[in-house]
Design a protein around this motif. Structure first.
Motif, PDB file in Angstrom:
ATOM      1  N   GLU A  12      25.566 -10.531 -32.622  1.00 27.28           N
ATOM      2  CA  GLU A  12      25.104  -9.144 -32.528  1.00 27.28           C
ATOM      3  C   GLU A  12      26.078  -8.384 -31.648  1.00 27.28           C
ATOM      4  O   GLU A  12      26.419  -8.853 -30.565  1.00 27.28           O
ATOM      5  CB  GLU A  12      23.714  -9.056 -31.889  1.00 27.28           C
ATOM      6  N   HIS A 115      17.693 -12.592 -20.910  1.00 25.47           N
ATOM      7  CA  HIS A 115      16.579 -12.811 -21.859  1.00 25.47           C
ATOM      8  C   HIS A 115      15.239 -12.787 -21.099  1.00 25.47           C
ATOM      9  O   HIS A 115      14.275 -12.177 -21.540  1.00 25.47           O
ATOM     10  CB  HIS A 115      16.728 -14.150 -22.580  1.00 25.47           C
ATOM     11  N   GLY A 167      15.505 -22.536 -31.774  1.00 24.09           N
ATOM     12  CA  GLY A 167      16.011 -21.654 -32.837  1.00 24.09           C
ATOM     13  C   GLY A 167      16.931 -22.415 -33.777  1.00 24.09           C
ATOM     14  O   GLY A 167      16.932 -22.201 -34.996  1.00 24.09           O
ATOM     15  N   GLU A 168      17.696 -23.323 -33.202  1.00 25.41           N
ATOM     16  CA  GLU A 168      18.601 -24.154 -33.999  1.00 25.41           C
ATOM     17  C   GLU A 168      17.782 -25.037 -34.951  1.00 25.41           C
ATOM     18  O   GLU A 168      18.177 -25.256 -36.096  1.00 25.41           O
ATOM     19  CB  GLU A 168      19.371 -25.034 -33.012  1.00 25.41           C
ATOM     20  N   PHE A 170      14.889 -24.294 -36.218  1.00 24.67           N
ATOM     21  CA  PHE A 170      14.466 -23.417 -37.325  1.00 24.67           C
ATOM     22  C   PHE A 170      15.634 -23.215 -38.295  1.00 24.67           C
ATOM     23  O   PHE A 170      15.466 -23.315 -39.516  1.00 24.67           O
ATOM     24  CB  PHE A 170      14.018 -22.051 -36.786  1.00 24.67           C
ATOM     25  N   PRO A 182      19.383 -16.239 -40.893  1.00 27.52           N
ATOM     26  CA  PRO A 182      18.827 -17.195 -39.939  1.00 27.52           C
ATOM     27  C   PRO A 182      17.508 -17.760 -40.422  1.00 27.52           C
ATOM     28  O   PRO A 182      16.752 -17.103 -41.130  1.00 27.52           O
ATOM     29  CB  PRO A 182      18.643 -16.355 -38.671  1.00 27.52           C
ATOM     30  N   GLY A 184      14.722 -18.863 -38.696  1.00 31.66           N
ATOM     31  CA  GLY A 184      13.454 -18.566 -38.029  1.00 31.66           C
ATOM     32  C   GLY A 184      12.586 -17.569 -38.781  1.00 31.66           C
ATOM     33  O   GLY A 184      11.432 -17.887 -39.128  1.00 31.66           O
ATOM     34  N   GLY A 279      13.567 -14.644 -25.858  1.00 27.20           N
ATOM     35  CA  GLY A 279      14.566 -15.208 -26.771  1.00 27.20           C
ATOM     36  C   GLY A 279      14.106 -15.031 -28.218  1.00 27.20           C
ATOM     37  O   GLY A 279      12.919 -14.749 -28.474  1.00 27.20           O
ATOM     38  N   GLY A 280      15.036 -15.222 -29.160  1.00 26.98           N
ATOM     39  CA  GLY A 280      14.758 -14.935 -30.569  1.00 26.98           C
ATOM     40  C   GLY A 280      13.512 -15.614 -31.117  1.00 26.98           C
ATOM     41  O   GLY A 280      12.761 -15.011 -31.890  1.00 26.98           O
ATOM     42  N   ASN A 284       8.436 -15.374 -33.193  1.00 26.67           N
ATOM     43  CA  ASN A 284       7.684 -16.165 -34.172  1.00 26.67           C
ATOM     44  C   ASN A 284       6.178 -15.895 -34.084  1.00 26.67           C
ATOM     45  O   ASN A 284       5.570 -16.016 -33.017  1.00 26.67           O
ATOM     46  CB  ASN A 284       7.961 -17.663 -33.944  1.00 26.67           C
ATOM     47  N   CYS A 310      13.545  -9.171 -28.285  1.00 26.18           N
ATOM     48  CA  CYS A 310      13.469 -10.644 -28.373  1.00 26.18           C
ATOM     49  C   CYS A 310      14.831 -11.222 -28.719  1.00 26.18           C
ATOM     50  O   CYS A 310      15.309 -12.147 -28.066  1.00 26.18           O
ATOM     51  CB  CYS A 310      12.472 -11.062 -29.458  1.00 26.18           C
ATOM     52  N   THR A 311      15.439 -10.705 -29.792  1.00 27.42           N
ATOM     53  CA  THR A 311      16.754 -11.220 -30.177  1.00 27.42           C
ATOM     54  C   THR A 311      17.814 -10.515 -29.333  1.00 27.42           C
ATOM     55  O   THR A 311      17.509  -9.607 -28.560  1.00 27.42           O
ATOM     56  CB  THR A 311      16.993 -11.002 -31.689  1.00 27.42           C
ATOM     57  N   ASP A 312      19.076 -10.934 -29.495  1.00 25.34           N
ATOM     58  CA  ASP A 312      20.128 -10.457 -28.590  1.00 25.34           C
ATOM     59  C   ASP A 312      20.269  -8.934 -28.613  1.00 25.34           C
ATOM     60  O   ASP A 312      20.310  -8.320 -29.688  1.00 25.34           O
ATOM     61  CB  ASP A 312      21.449 -11.132 -28.968  1.00 25.34           C
TER      62      ASP A 312
HETATM   63  O1  KG4 Z   1      17.990 -14.904 -28.815  1.00 24.08           O
HETATM   64  P1  KG4 Z   1      18.718 -14.936 -30.101  1.00 24.08           P
HETATM   65  O2  KG4 Z   1      18.925 -13.624 -30.843  1.00 24.08           O
HETATM   66  O3  KG4 Z   1      20.153 -15.548 -29.970  1.00 24.08           O
HETATM   67  C1  KG4 Z   1      20.499 -16.523 -29.034  1.00 24.08           C
HETATM   68  O4  KG4 Z   1      20.641 -16.202 -27.841  1.00 24.08           O
HETATM   69  O5  KG4 Z   1      20.614 -17.684 -29.506  1.00 24.08           O
HETATM   70  O6  KG4 Z   1      17.941 -15.969 -31.044  1.00 24.08           O
HETATM   71  C2  KG4 Z   1      18.318 -16.224 -32.362  1.00 24.08           C
HETATM   72  C3  KG4 Z   1      17.409 -17.322 -32.905  1.00 24.08           C
HETATM   73  C4  KG4 Z   1      17.813 -17.845 -34.272  1.00 24.08           C
HETATM   74  O7  KG4 Z   1      17.884 -19.251 -34.206  1.00 24.08           O
HETATM   75  C5  KG4 Z   1      16.662 -17.398 -35.167  1.00 24.08           C
HETATM   76  O8  KG4 Z   1      16.394 -18.281 -36.254  1.00 24.08           O
HETATM   77  C6  KG4 Z   1      15.505 -17.346 -34.201  1.00 24.08           C
HETATM   78  O9  KG4 Z   1      16.059 -16.839 -33.004  1.00 24.08           O
HETATM   79  N1  KG4 Z   1      14.413 -16.484 -34.664  1.00 24.08           N
HETATM   80  C7  KG4 Z   1      13.195 -16.944 -34.971  1.00 24.08           C
HETATM   81  C8  KG4 Z   1      12.461 -15.839 -35.467  1.00 24.08           C
HETATM   82  N2  KG4 Z   1      13.269 -14.736 -35.423  1.00 24.08           N
HETATM   83  C9  KG4 Z   1      14.464 -15.158 -34.928  1.00 24.08           C
HETATM   84  N3  KG4 Z   1      12.666 -18.186 -34.888  1.00 24.08           N
HETATM   85  C10 KG4 Z   1      11.401 -18.344 -35.298  1.00 24.08           C
HETATM   86  N4  KG4 Z   1      10.647 -17.339 -35.803  1.00 24.08           N
HETATM   87  C11 KG4 Z   1      11.120 -16.084 -35.898  1.00 24.08           C
HETATM   88  N5  KG4 Z   1      10.346 -15.097 -36.394  1.00 24.08           N
END
Ligand code: KG4
Ligand code: ZN
Length: 345
Positions: A12, A115, A167-168, A170, A182, A184, A279-280, A284, A310-312
């Motif tokens: 991002e 985060h 997340g990995e 997922f 991705p 997740g 975090g991402g 969920n 939540c995400t970056d």
């Molecule tokens: O925090 P982030 O944007 O990046 C890092 O710092 O790693 O997290 C990205 C992660 C990915 O693995 C993605 O599959 C997961 O967050 N993610 C989810 C969901 N939305 C994003 N995992 C489970 N359920 C979701 N709804």
């Protein structure tokens, strides 16, 4: 105090302006998902090239949307780790140039601390000092950690993953199921129509006797066996990826990840009253439901970031910089990317 935040640790490209650590004046996030999804994961060369091409535009837009002039900025904050080396370097180099040109102090920010801070963004969010001590769970694409915070700059790592991050897990699961990247969000969506009890995937428990880098094994996570279990299940039942059972496979797989997270949160929370989840993976829907349920049963105050944080994103980088008085400005000639940065730096 007005802080311009810059975040390019992974896929991002983001810039934001946050006032006094809480008021988000702008938060521009350019996702590269479309560029990486044909490859089933993030391709570092593509990520850094896209940061180079877009970061200046994203920063310009963040300034314009903030309604501030350049000379109203007090600090620049940039993610220096953890993340992809080549992506981190783009943000850091850009931020250094800007800091020199604008004669502004530059702050190096640990992405993991930011985060955690994401739950404190916006003026109606709780104030950190009102909810300390708290337990923080950071669940992202690269990290899964449980940390006890006494203050924003005073914390103790309680547990972390010994292999894959949540997340990995997922993302790798979705890849095995041919669901795209991705993983997740798509597993989250599919699981809603499935039966999570159809397959009992392993919960990756650590035995008390197993080493965990000096951390309590019961607060550590392991997700790599789960991915292998899915791989073997699909070898035995290849039809499960094609027919309507795929929703139940997704739901069963997701439940194994969520069970293991929720179980450790319950153990970690012990005597504290506040649980921060960021975090991402905190997006969920099943995790949010299960944690809401756990926290209402235990009388714990659950703090979750707004979905956009939540995400970056760079708002959490700028916000954390503006809220943490103990941070020192970086020496421009010293500041470098630290791809393997941990909670402790
Ligand atoms: O925090 P982030 O944007 O990046 C890092 O710092 O790693 O997290 C990205 C992660 C990915 O693995 C993605 O599959 C997961 O967050 N993610 C989810 C969901 N939305 C994003 N995992 C489970 N359920 C979701 N709804
Ligand atoms: Zn992240």
């Amino acid at each position: 105090m007005n802080v311009l935040g810059i975040e390019t640790s992974c896929d991002e490209t983001s810039a934001a302006v946050v006032s006094d650590g809480r008021q988000v004046l702008s938060n521009v996030v350019l996702s590269q998902v479309k560029l990486h999804s044909p490859y089933g994961g993030v391709v570092p060369e593509i990520a850094s090239r896209s940061h180079v091409e877009n970061l200046h535009l994203v920063v310009d837009r963040a300034i314009n949307e903030s309604g501030l002039e350049w000379n109203e900025l007090d600090r620049i904050a940039v993610t220096s780790g953890p993340g992809l080396a080549s992506s981190l370097l783009i943000g850091i180099s850009f931020a250094k140039g800007l800091a020199m040109r604008m004669q502004l102090p530059l702050y190096s920010i640990n992405h993991l601390h930011a985060h955690v801070y994401s739950v404190f963004l916006e003026e109606d969010a709780p104030i950190p000092g009102d909810v300390t001590p708290f337990i923080a769970l950071v669940v992202s694409g690269g990290h899964t950690s449980l940390v006890r915070f006494v203050a924003l700059d005073n914390y103790e790592l309680l547990g972390q993953t010994i292999d894959d991050a949540a997340g990995e897990a997922f993302d790798k699961g979705a890849k095995l199921l041919n669901l795209g990247y991705p993983g997740g969000p798509v597993i989250d969506r599919m699981a809603k129509n499935g039966d999570s009890s159809m397959v009992r995937f392993p919960r990756g428990r650590q035995r008390k006797s197993e080493p965990c880098g000096g951390l309590d094994p019961e607060l550590c996570f392991s997700f790599s066996g789960l991915k292998t279990a899915l791989l073997y299940h699909l070898k035995k039942h290849p039809e499960d990826k094609e027919n309507e059972r795929i929703s139940s496979i997704a739901a069963s797989y997701q439940e194994a990840i969520i069970d293991s997270i929720v179980e450790r949160c319950e153990k970690a929370i012990r005597t504290e009253r506040h649980l921060v989840v960021a975090g991402g993976v905190s997006l969920n829907s099943r995790l949010r439901d299960r944690l809401n349920h756990l926290c209402s049963r235990l009388g714990i105050h659950l703090l979750l970031p707004r979905p956009v944080y939540c995400t970056d994103n760079a708002a959490m980088i700028a916000g954390y910089c503006g809220a943490n008085d103990s941070l020192k400005a970086a020496d421009l000639s010293d500041l470098d990317a630290n791809p393997n940065m941990t909670f402790h730096g």
